[in-house]
Design a protein around this motif. Structure first.
Motif, PDB file in Angstrom:
ATOM      1  N   PRO A 138      18.537   1.650  -2.091  1.00 19.37           N
ATOM      2  CA  PRO A 138      17.401   1.877  -1.206  1.00 19.37           C
ATOM      3  C   PRO A 138      16.071   1.411  -1.798  1.00 19.37           C
ATOM      4  O   PRO A 138      15.797   1.613  -2.987  1.00 19.37           O
ATOM      5  N   LEU A 139      15.260   0.789  -0.955  1.00 21.14           N
ATOM      6  CA  LEU A 139      13.828   0.668  -1.224  1.00 21.14           C
ATOM      7  C   LEU A 139      13.217   1.894  -0.554  1.00 21.14           C
ATOM      8  O   LEU A 139      13.123   1.962   0.674  1.00 21.14           O
ATOM      9  N   LEU A 140      12.869   2.876  -1.365  1.00 20.33           N
ATOM     10  CA  LEU A 140      12.367   4.141  -0.848  1.00 20.33           C
ATOM     11  C   LEU A 140      10.865   4.068  -0.625  1.00 20.33           C
ATOM     12  O   LEU A 140      10.138   3.422  -1.388  1.00 20.33           O
ATOM     13  N   VAL A 141      10.397   4.737   0.404  1.00 24.23           N
ATOM     14  CA  VAL A 141       8.965   4.813   0.686  1.00 24.23           C
ATOM     15  C   VAL A 141       8.586   6.284   0.816  1.00 24.23           C
ATOM     16  O   VAL A 141       9.301   7.077   1.436  1.00 24.23           O
ATOM     17  N   ARG A 142       7.479   6.640   0.194  1.00 25.42           N
ATOM     18  CA  ARG A 142       7.019   8.031   0.218  1.00 25.42           C
ATOM     19  C   ARG A 142       6.228   8.278   1.492  1.00 25.42           C
ATOM     20  O   ARG A 142       5.244   7.597   1.781  1.00 25.42           O
ATOM     21  N   MET A 143       6.690   9.247   2.292  1.00 30.31           N
ATOM     22  CA  MET A 143       6.005   9.617   3.519  1.00 30.31           C
ATOM     23  C   MET A 143       5.766  11.122   3.499  1.00 30.31           C
ATOM     24  O   MET A 143       6.710  11.906   3.636  1.00 30.31           O
ATOM     25  N   GLY A 144       4.502  11.495   3.282  1.00 34.80           N
ATOM     26  CA  GLY A 144       4.202  12.910   3.121  1.00 34.80           C
ATOM     27  C   GLY A 144       4.810  13.426   1.840  1.00 34.80           C
ATOM     28  O   GLY A 144       4.587  12.869   0.764  1.00 34.80           O
ATOM     29  N   LYS A 145       5.629  14.461   1.951  1.00 37.34           N
ATOM     30  CA  LYS A 145       6.247  15.054   0.771  1.00 37.34           C
ATOM     31  C   LYS A 145       7.680  14.598   0.553  1.00 37.34           C
ATOM     32  O   LYS A 145       8.364  15.108  -0.340  1.00 37.34           O
ATOM     33  N   GLY A 194       0.799  -1.224   0.000  1.00 36.87           N
ATOM     34  CA  GLY A 194       0.000   0.000   0.000  1.00 36.87           C
ATOM     35  C   GLY A 194       0.822   1.259   0.000  1.00 36.87           C
ATOM     36  O   GLY A 194       0.297   2.342  -0.301  1.00 36.87           O
ATOM     37  N   ASP A 195       2.116   1.169   0.357  1.00 37.99           N
ATOM     38  CA  ASP A 195       2.994   2.336   0.324  1.00 37.99           C
ATOM     39  C   ASP A 195       3.354   2.695  -1.117  1.00 37.99           C
ATOM     40  O   ASP A 195       3.388   1.828  -2.003  1.00 37.99           O
ATOM     41  N   ILE A 196       3.647   3.955  -1.332  1.00 37.38           N
ATOM     42  CA  ILE A 196       4.266   4.391  -2.587  1.00 37.38           C
ATOM     43  C   ILE A 196       5.765   4.148  -2.444  1.00 37.38           C
ATOM     44  O   ILE A 196       6.412   4.698  -1.550  1.00 37.38           O
ATOM     45  N   VAL A 197       6.317   3.290  -3.302  1.00 31.44           N
ATOM     46  CA  VAL A 197       7.716   2.902  -3.157  1.00 31.44           C
ATOM     47  C   VAL A 197       8.479   3.082  -4.469  1.00 31.44           C
ATOM     48  O   VAL A 197       7.896   3.245  -5.539  1.00 31.44           O
ATOM     49  N   ALA A 198       9.794   3.037  -4.348  1.00 30.17           N
ATOM     50  CA  ALA A 198      10.682   3.097  -5.510  1.00 30.17           C
ATOM     51  C   ALA A 198      11.991   2.417  -5.138  1.00 30.17           C
ATOM     52  O   ALA A 198      12.355   2.354  -3.964  1.00 30.17           O
ATOM     53  N   VAL A 199      12.677   1.910  -6.133  1.00 32.22           N
ATOM     54  CA  VAL A 199      14.012   1.342  -5.939  1.00 32.22           C
ATOM     55  C   VAL A 199      14.958   2.015  -6.915  1.00 32.22           C
ATOM     56  O   VAL A 199      14.629   2.201  -8.094  1.00 32.22           O
ATOM     57  N   TRP A 211      10.828  11.351   0.510  1.00 33.98           N
ATOM     58  CA  TRP A 211      11.187   9.947   0.423  1.00 33.98           C
ATOM     59  C   TRP A 211      12.005   9.564   1.641  1.00 33.98           C
ATOM     60  O   TRP A 211      12.872  10.318   2.082  1.00 33.98           O
ATOM     61  N   ARG A 212      11.742   8.391   2.186  1.00 31.38           N
ATOM     62  CA  ARG A 212      12.529   7.831   3.296  1.00 31.38           C
ATOM     63  C   ARG A 212      13.012   6.440   2.890  1.00 31.38           C
ATOM     64  O   ARG A 212      12.462   5.812   1.973  1.00 31.38           O
ATOM     65  N   VAL A 213      14.017   5.936   3.573  1.00 32.10           N
ATOM     66  CA  VAL A 213      14.556   4.607   3.275  1.00 32.10           C
ATOM     67  C   VAL A 213      13.737   3.562   4.032  1.00 32.10           C
ATOM     68  O   VAL A 213      13.772   3.506   5.259  1.00 32.10           O
ATOM     69  N   GLY A 214      13.009   2.744   3.293  1.00 27.53           N
ATOM     70  CA  GLY A 214      12.160   1.720   3.891  1.00 27.53           C
ATOM     71  C   GLY A 214      12.713   0.326   3.788  1.00 27.53           C
ATOM     72  O   GLY A 214      12.034  -0.650   4.133  1.00 27.53           O
ATOM     73  N   GLY A 215      13.962   0.194   3.333  1.00 29.45           N
ATOM     74  CA  GLY A 215      14.597  -1.108   3.219  1.00 29.45           C
ATOM     75  C   GLY A 215      15.852  -1.022   2.370  1.00 29.45           C
ATOM     76  O   GLY A 215      16.111  -0.009   1.699  1.00 29.45           O
TER      77      GLY A 215
END
Length: 246
Positions: free
Chosen positions: A204-211, A152-157, A213-217
């Protein structure tokens, strides 16, 4: 059961298509949505190329002024069956087509004590490393998320894949497909369908939090052609405190 193929550090560029069919690098789906990104703008300017004196090439992420997060297997010397020394590691920022804006060496590193390069299947859950740079990185840090990336998260690698080894590419049109934990280890394994081939290990597996990107993995392995594996690094906060000191 999915077969785990640990992502190798390097592999030759793929051959030309045969019989009219395009050959895809391992870990790249047939709906490959990777794009070359601008290495001069956030968050991509915080994604680094990690190289070793023995020719290994991986990806890493600046998560603190002098800290880079990557995969432990990128630092493993299969000939000596030992981890490389910090002084044999190099971090390149703003890398593109063989040139780079900043080259920094590594003065200290932390790898989970249970990581064992001779047992890649067992060690997948401990496959992360934190590097302390010899000087401040001249790019903004990408802070770790408060939790692992989830469905459900917005993610990017992002990373330097084997089929575009000199260009930073990112897949921003993908999703987390599942999670798994190992009893007693505290590690969260994250399955995702972002296209990421060999060379993106440590990226990084990036996750969008608000405005932002954070590192989610940390991306660590190819599971099958269109599924990759990232790791949520348990113990990262303690390692950050340890390597942030004098």
């Amino acid at each position: 059961m999915r077969r785990l193929i640990l992502a190798a550090l390097t592999l030759p560029t793929l051959a030309a298509p045969v019989g009219g069919q395009e050959l895809r690098a391992p870990g790249v789906s047939d709906q490959d949505s990777r794009q070359i990104v601008d290495i001069s703008v956030p968050p991509w300017n915080s994604v680094a190329r990690v190289q070793t004196n023995i020719g290994g090439k991986c990806t890493g992420t600046v998560i603190g002024p002098r800290l880079v997060l990557t995969a432990a297997h990128c630092l493993y010397n299969s000939r000596t069956r030992r981890l490389l020394e910090a002084g044999s590691l190099h971090v390149l920022l703003g890398y593109e087509r063989g040139e780079y804006k900043t080259h920094l060496t590594v003065e200290r590193l932390h790898v989970p004590p249970l990581y064992d390069g001779t047992r890649p299947g067992f060690s997948a859950r401990f496959d992360w490393a934190l590097l302390r740079l010899s000087a401040m990185a001249p790019v903004p840090a990408l802070a770790p998320a408060p939790r692992a990336a989830a469905a459900g998260d917005i993610v990017a690698v992002a990373g330097f894949s084997q089929d575009r080894v000199h260009l930073l590419m990112a897949d921003q049109d993908c999703a987390v497909t599942g999670q798994a934990t190992h009893p007693g280890a505290g590690m969260m394994m994250i399955y995702h369908d972002c296209s990421a081939s060999r060379g993106t290990s440590g990226g990084p597996l990036l996750v969008r939090m608000g405005k932002e990107w954070r590192v989610g993995g940390v991306n660590i392995a190819i599971v099958q052609q269109d599924i990759n594996l990232a790791l949520w690094p348990d113990g990262l906060d303690a390692a950050i405190r340890m390597l942030s000191g004098p």
